[in-house]
Write an enzyme that holds these catalytic residues in place. Structure first.
Site, PDB file in Angstrom:
ATOM      1  N   TYR A  99       0.942  -1.282  -0.120  1.00 44.20           N
ATOM      2  CA  TYR A  99      -0.005   0.153  -0.159  1.00 44.20           C
ATOM      3  C   TYR A  99       0.776   1.143   0.046  1.00 44.20           C
ATOM      4  CZ  TYR A  99      -4.321  -2.586   1.196  1.00 44.20           C
ATOM      5  OH  TYR A  99      -5.446  -3.348   1.009  1.00 44.20           O
TER       6      TYR A  99
ATOM      7  N   LYS B 167       5.421 -14.452   1.594  1.00 44.89           N
ATOM      8  CA  LYS B 167       5.328 -15.480   0.271  1.00 44.89           C
ATOM      9  C   LYS B 167       6.904 -15.524  -0.326  1.00 44.89           C
ATOM     10  CE  LYS B 167       3.519 -17.751  -3.137  1.00 44.89           C
ATOM     11  NZ  LYS B 167       3.124 -19.236  -2.995  1.00 44.89           N
TER      12      LYS B 167
ATOM     13  N   ASP C 263      -0.386 -18.465   0.991  1.00 42.84           N
ATOM     14  CA  ASP C 263      -1.209 -19.715   0.298  1.00 42.84           C
ATOM     15  C   ASP C 263      -1.810 -20.534   1.432  1.00 42.84           C
ATOM     16  OD1 ASP C 263       1.336 -20.345   0.188  1.00 42.84           O
ATOM     17  OD2 ASP C 263       1.051 -21.107  -1.774  1.00 42.84           O
TER      18      ASP C 263
ATOM     19  N   ASP D  44      -4.814  -7.747   4.865  1.00 42.02           N
ATOM     20  CA  ASP D  44      -6.051  -7.159   4.496  1.00 42.02           C
ATOM     21  C   ASP D  44      -7.045  -8.377   4.113  1.00 42.02           C
ATOM     22  OD1 ASP D  44      -8.348  -5.455   3.472  1.00 42.02           O
ATOM     23  OD2 ASP D  44      -7.678  -5.892   1.328  1.00 42.02           O
TER      24      ASP D  44
ATOM     25  N   ASP E  68     -10.500 -10.598   5.835  1.00 41.94           N
ATOM     26  CA  ASP E  68     -12.121 -10.901   5.340  1.00 41.94           C
ATOM     27  C   ASP E  68     -12.085 -12.253   5.527  1.00 41.94           C
ATOM     28  OD1 ASP E  68     -12.367  -8.092   4.516  1.00 41.94           O
ATOM     29  OD2 ASP E  68     -13.440  -8.962   2.775  1.00 41.94           O
TER      30      ASP E  68
HETATM   31  C1  IPM Z   1      -9.760  -2.560   5.046  1.00 37.59           C
HETATM   32  C2  IPM Z   1     -10.177  -2.082   3.714  1.00 37.59           C
HETATM   33  C3  IPM Z   1      -9.286  -1.040   2.939  1.00 37.59           C
HETATM   34  C4  IPM Z   1      -7.897  -1.714   2.908  1.00 37.59           C
HETATM   35  C5  IPM Z   1      -9.632  -0.637   1.745  1.00 37.59           C
HETATM   36  C6  IPM Z   1     -11.080  -0.078   1.596  1.00 37.59           C
HETATM   37  C7  IPM Z   1      -8.632   0.391   1.252  1.00 37.59           C
HETATM   38  O1  IPM Z   1     -10.378  -3.208   2.617  1.00 37.59           O
HETATM   39  O2  IPM Z   1      -9.681  -1.542   5.838  1.00 37.59           O
HETATM   40  O3  IPM Z   1      -9.896  -3.983   4.961  1.00 37.59           O
HETATM   41  O4  IPM Z   1      -7.585  -2.474   2.052  1.00 37.59           O
HETATM   42  O5  IPM Z   1      -7.224  -1.455   3.781  1.00 37.59           O
HETATM   43 MN    MN Z   2     -10.265  -5.076   3.575  1.00 35.15          MN
END
Ligand code: IPM
Ligand code: MN
Ligand code: NAD
Length: 350
Positions: free
Chosen positions: A135, A185, A218, A242, A246
């Protein structure tokens, strides 16, 4: 009595619903303790962008600097504003400007929540590097629109940046079950990720009481599904963290449960608390967003502000509600029903 100045940024989509819910619960908690929350609401969002041409005012960062903490809902409304504009105009600049380098994301099953895996109890603390890596924003595009167009995006891993996030993760492990999984990785990316592995080994030497396992991203994705209970602290780069969080949200029952804290550990600038999820355009405006991720983030904020007892009471109230089946399945209860159940559980504690 302590009063905490809170910058409240609901943002877009369900961000307003979930921050309203969280504030109601946090303020009810504050009333029962010896502190007050003084929220100031900012309309910084895609709607503001469409009106004014900017997600936040030019001096937005300086304005936020005066607060004790920031509570944010979600940013993004891709139908009208490209994500590359909205996120780089609000959320990401805050993380970077305040050097909130540690993004803490807990993943565990709340009482009464089964999750899709029906896994035995797991308790993972993901520590995501939050200011550099993939990032970094370094890069550019040349020959735009031509056949020879090139896009370059360079991941930046600094020694200072990698070392501090690893140390942060090892410190967390010390106060938990004493295990760190460091995710890279390094079999495919032979510069930055090998460097990360080397730094992991170096930092680990200072923590003989903590065990460490390097793991490839992975294999890690599979392990989070197959054996989540074997994990304790997981530390990863910005993008890997990130994606894994999720996945962590999914195994804990959905994005409506995943909380996060963007921490500036030396406290010289405000930290920011927000759910892991986004603005959820597919359900926005329907009053069915699960506010638990944001309420939990709010509890992390109280803890950060030094109100540990109040934070624990918020968590207990969330789990009192979920243990009765409230909010445990997607769409089962409205945002308001979940909020009221948590408020009622807070009352019962009194
Ligand atoms: C998160 C989000 C952000 C990230 C996006 C919206 C830029 O996905 O906070 O997990 O990737 O950090
Ligand atoms: Mn995210
Ligand atoms: P999202 O997290 O908004 O939604 C993914 C899925 O999860 C959707 O089906 C949504 O309905 C569901 N979901 C999310 N939060 C929920 C909740 N609290 N309760 C119930 N269901 C919930 O991800 P997306 O759709 O990829 O992104 C939408 C927008 O949000 C985009 O603009 C994206 O860039 C942005 N985004 C912002 C943040 C942030 O502000 N931190 C995080 C992720 C995505």
């Amino acid at each position: 009595m302590n009063t905490y100045k809170l910058a409240l940024i609901p943002g877009d989509g369900i961000g307003g619903d979930v921050t309203d819910a969280a504030m109601e619960i946090l303020e009810a908690t504050a009333r029962r303790h010896d502190f007050a929350l003084e929220p100031q609401r900012f309309d910084w969002s895609c709607a503001r962008y469409l009106e004014t041409g900017a997600m936040m005012p030019d001096d937005g960062i300086e304005v936020l600097r005066g607060f004790d903490a920031i509570l944010l809902g979600a940013v993004g409304w891709p139908e009208t504003v490209p994500d590359s504009v909205s996120l780089h105009g609000l959320l990401l600049p805050i993380r970077k400007a305040f050097d909130q380098y540690a993004n803490i994301r807990p993943h565990r099953l709340l009482a009464g929540v089964e999750g899709p895996l029906k896994a035995e109890g797991f308790d993972i603390l993901c520590i995501r590097e939050n200011t550099e890596g993939e990032y970094s924003g370094a890069g550019g595009r040349v020959h735009r629109g031509h056949d020879n167009e090139v896009a370059v995006e360079t991941a930046i891993f600094t020694r200072a940046g990698v070392e501090r996030i690893l140390r942060f993760a090892f410190e967390q492990a010390r106060n938990r079950r004493g295990h760190v999984t460091s995710v890279t990785k390094s079999n495919a990316q032979k510069h930055s990720m090998v460097f990360w592995d080397e730094m992991t080994a170096r930092v680990a030497a200072d923590y003989p009481d903590v065990t460490v396992e390097p793991m490839h991203i992975d294999a890690m994705a599979a392990k989070m599904v197959m054996a989540p209970a074997s994990l304790d602290v997981v530390v990863a780069s910005n993008l890997f963290g990130d994606i894994l969080t999720d996945l962590g949200a999914a195994i804990q029952g959905g994005l409506g449960f995943a909380a996060s804290a963007n921490i500036r550990p030396d406290r010289s600038a405000p930290s920011m608390f927000e759910p892991v999820h986004g603005s959820a355009p597919d359900i926005a405006g329907r009053g069915i967003a699960n506010p638990i991720a944001t309420v939990w983030s709010g509890a992390m904020m109280l803890d950060h502000l030094g109100e540990a007892e109040a934070a624990a009471q918020v968590m207990a109230a969330i789990e009192a509600a979920t243990s009765r089946g409230i909010g445990t399945l997607p769409g089962r209860n409205s945002t308001d029903q979940i909020t009221q159940a948590i408020l009622a559980a807070l009352e019962e504690q009194a």
